[in-house]
Design a protein around this motif. Structure first.
Motif, mmCIF file in Angstrom:
data_model
loop_
_atom_site.group_PDB
_atom_site.id
_atom_site.type_symbol
_atom_site.label_atom_id
_atom_site.label_comp_id
_atom_site.label_asym_id
_atom_site.label_seq_id
_atom_site.Cartn_x
_atom_site.Cartn_y
_atom_site.Cartn_z
ATOM 1 N N CYS A 1 0.836 -1.206 0.000
ATOM 2 C CA CYS A 1 0.000 0.000 0.000
ATOM 3 C C CYS A 1 0.871 1.257 0.000
ATOM 4 O O CYS A 1 2.042 1.224 0.378
ATOM 5 N N SER A 2 0.306 2.359 -0.438
ATOM 6 C CA SER A 2 1.017 3.639 -0.430
ATOM 7 C C SER A 2 -0.003 4.771 -0.527
ATOM 8 O O SER A 2 -1.159 4.567 -0.918
ATOM 9 N N ASP B 1 0.016 7.144 -2.680
ATOM 10 C CA ASP B 1 -0.328 7.340 -4.087
ATOM 11 C C ASP B 1 -1.376 6.323 -4.545
ATOM 12 O O ASP B 1 -2.273 6.661 -5.333
ATOM 13 N N LYS B 2 -1.271 5.085 -4.100
ATOM 14 C CA LYS B 2 -2.245 4.072 -4.514
ATOM 15 C C LYS B 2 -3.629 4.378 -3.955
ATOM 16 O O LYS B 2 -4.641 4.189 -4.637
#
Length: 332
Positions: A281-282, A284-285
């Motif tokens: 996960c991030s 940006d995602k």
């Protein structure tokens, strides 16, 4: 120098959270073995899983690590169950070459009732449904998915049915999970999880030697009688002798276990592969997800002027102000 140490050669003892590939030339068998410790503790510690749910997820993690580390390309290997039991979803997601994340979804009340009634085996918790094995090679490549019915068997048995149906490779799988209650260096009590697993596959040079009897097709069809290869019969029988404790005992380790099983047939180990607790996960995602939502859905997500998103896998919390959300959606 012991016979075991001599056979290990340059690699020594891999220890926890390392997958050990091996080959038994005398039996035409290849496989992988693993013991998982600190990585498993880190994954399970993020969620307040009841013990039976934690054990079930740990077993799925061991299976996913054994299978995912065999991939020779950049991509993902995902093991996922979907059923009507108290634990309706298990997901273990391995990203090559070495990252794993996992998550269990369950009905708290139903799990509590199952524990009170002593119905905590994998079939009891998972119920009826499917076990899916997904290979994802990225956005520009097709996904492959093999689906096996959950028929009241263990994850071990279901995985072996998958290989028999989809891969047509004679395969033996062993999985085990253990809780350790001991004391740390300071003498304080501590609780640790451990999982272990081994997969062995019959891969002779002559493909016709891999033939197996067909699975029964129903209506009295018991399949065709095909005599099993003697080498595979021996290998499968040796794997069946593994005690559950051997798979998780830190004093045994993957290499000692392999030596116990196959030393008379010339087992050889290869460079171990480290695996890590690492979520994909991030910020940006998550922003990408927000871009894809309808305006009404976004508006409903605000609370006190902020949208909060928590990753189900690693519990990382992401917060977006109204201004940030407006900026993100303007980029769509």
């Amino acid at each position: 120098m012991s016979d075991l140490t001599a056979n290990l050669g340059e690699f020594g003892f891999a220890g926890d959270d390392n997958v050990v590939p091996f080959q038994v030339e005398g039996l035409d068998v290849r496989g992988r073995a693993v013991q998982i410790g600190p990585m498993l503790d880190a994954i399970l510690a993020r969620h307040d899983y009841p013990v039976p749910v934690a054990r079930l997820l740990a077993e799925a993690i061991a299976l996913t690590v054994l299978l995912g580390t065999s991939l020779k390309f950049e991509g993902k290997f995902i093991v996922q169950t979907q059923g009507d039991g108290p634990v309706d979803l298990l997901v273990a997601d391995f990203s090559t070459p070495d990252s794993l994340r996992a998550y269990a979804r369950f009905d708290e009340e139903r799990v509590k009732e199952a524990m009170e009634e002593g119905l905590t085996s994998p079939p009891d918790l998972l119920g009826s449904g499917i076990l899916a094995f997904t290979i994802d090679q990225g956005a520009h490549m097709g996904r492959y998915q093999g689906i096996v019915e959950m028929d009241g068997s263990s994850l071990e048995d279901i995985a072996m049915v998958y290989f028999r149906q989809s891969e047509q490779i004679p395969t033996a799988v062993r999985l085990s999970v253990a809780e350790l209650l001991d004391r740390d260096e300071a003498g304080k009590p501590r609780h640790r999880w451990r999982a272990g697993g081994l997969i062995a596959q019959f891969l002779p040079e002559a493909p016709e030697r891999m033939r197996q009897p067909d699975l029964p097709g129903g209506d009295g069809d018991e399949g065709h009688e095909i005599e099993e290869d003697d080498n595979w019969t021996e290998a499968r029988s040796l794997v069946a002798t593994i005690d559950a404790d051997e798979l998780t005992d830190p004093h045994v380790g993957a290499e000692r276990l392999l030596y116990r099983l196959f030393h008379e047939r010339g087992v050889r180990v290869f460079e171990p592969q480290k695996v890590y607790d690492r979520c994909s996960c991030s910020r940006d995602k998550i922003a990408g997800v927000l871009r894809g939502l309808e305006a009404e859905e976004v508006d409903q997500g605000f609370e006190d002027g902020v949208i909060t998103v928590t990753c189900e896998f690693c519990s990382q919390v992401y917060r977006y102000t109204a201004e940030e959300v407006e900026t993100v959606r303007a980029e769509a």
